[in-house]
Design a protein around this motif. Sequence first.
Motif, short mmCIF file in Angstrom:
data_model
loop_
_atom_site.label_atom_id
_atom_site.label_comp_id
_atom_site.label_asym_id
_atom_site.label_seq_id
_atom_site.Cartn_x
_atom_site.Cartn_y
_atom_site.Cartn_z
N PHE A 216 49.26 9.75 9.73
CA PHE A 216 48.45 8.68 9.17
C PHE A 216 47.62 8.13 10.32
O PHE A 216 48.09 7.31 11.10
N ILE A 217 46.40 8.64 10.47
CA ILE A 217 45.55 8.29 11.61
C ILE A 217 44.46 7.33 11.15
O ILE A 217 43.64 7.67 10.29
N THR A 218 44.47 6.14 11.71
CA THR A 218 43.46 5.14 11.36
C THR A 218 42.25 5.30 12.27
O THR A 218 42.38 5.35 13.49
N VAL A 219 41.08 5.38 11.64
CA VAL A 219 39.82 5.41 12.38
C VAL A 219 39.16 4.07 12.16
O VAL A 219 39.12 3.55 11.05
N ASP A 220 38.66 3.47 13.25
CA ASP A 220 38.07 2.14 13.14
C ASP A 220 36.72 2.11 13.85
O ASP A 220 36.25 3.13 14.34
N GLY A 221 36.10 0.95 13.85
CA GLY A 221 34.78 0.82 14.45
C GLY A 221 33.68 1.41 13.58
O GLY A 221 32.60 1.75 14.06
N LEU A 222 33.95 1.52 12.27
CA LEU A 222 32.97 2.06 11.34
C LEU A 222 32.04 0.94 10.85
O LEU A 222 32.39 -0.23 10.94
N ALA A 223 30.90 1.33 10.33
CA ALA A 223 29.94 0.35 9.81
C ALA A 223 30.10 0.22 8.29
O ALA A 223 30.41 1.21 7.62
N PRO A 224 29.88 -0.97 7.75
CA PRO A 224 29.97 -1.16 6.29
C PRO A 224 28.90 -0.33 5.56
O PRO A 224 27.83 -0.04 6.10
N SER A 225 29.21 0.06 4.32
CA SER A 225 28.28 0.77 3.44
C SER A 225 27.71 2.03 4.10
O SER A 225 26.52 2.31 3.98
N HIS A 226 28.55 2.78 4.76
CA HIS A 226 28.08 3.96 5.50
C HIS A 226 28.97 5.16 5.13
O HIS A 226 30.15 4.98 4.83
N THR A 227 28.39 6.34 5.17
CA THR A 227 29.15 7.56 4.90
C THR A 227 29.27 8.36 6.20
O THR A 227 28.28 8.57 6.90
N TYR A 228 30.49 8.77 6.50
CA TYR A 228 30.79 9.57 7.69
C TYR A 228 31.45 10.87 7.27
O TYR A 228 32.25 10.88 6.33
N ARG A 229 31.14 11.94 7.95
CA ARG A 229 31.89 13.18 7.78
C ARG A 229 33.07 13.13 8.75
O ARG A 229 32.99 12.47 9.79
N TYR A 230 34.14 13.83 8.40
CA TYR A 230 35.27 13.91 9.33
C TYR A 230 35.90 15.29 9.25
O TYR A 230 35.71 16.04 8.30
N SER A 231 36.66 15.62 10.30
CA SER A 231 37.44 16.86 10.30
C SER A 231 38.81 16.54 10.88
O SER A 231 38.99 15.55 11.58
#
Length: 184
Positions: A80-95
Amino acid sequence: MIPSFRKTLQLAALACWFLLPGGALAEKAGFLAGPYLLDVTDRSATIAFHTHATQPAEVAVFDGDQVRRFRAAEPATAHFITVDGLAPSHTYRYSVAAGDTRTPAGDPAYQIKTAGPPGDAFHFVVYGDPRPGESGTQRHHQAVVAEAASLEPFFSVILGDMVDEGGNLNLWQNFFEVEAPLIR
């Protein structure tokens, strides 16, 4: 809070799955479950996935040419890895990478869509009792998930009775395969 309720339901399902005796888990390549998203907010998300063996894991989050990496605190089978520092209303790809197990490079299915500011409209779906498997309701479950996914909900809530027999690993694998369009 609804996302925490969803996390509780999914963790309960996975607990049933992973509490099976070791011999009940069939060997196969890849993830046992996931990756899937939990607790998505306007600034963070938790990426959950489960592997066959205890191993270190990493999530890479892509925003244009920038890549941010988040590592699991220690090797495990349930991550369970939490990613933070993201911007609101934004789409990110992840792997995701855990040992030799990886999500397909550049697969657009692996996205995080962060919440907007308070007051922004969003869709969500609630349904219950899908119980795919031996009860013969899998086609109904697939139809519900397909319709729900077409609405592009920000989150979904399953009210319970997810499989006919909680100790049957094959039913859980089937459940997560059917749910894939909603939990990626």
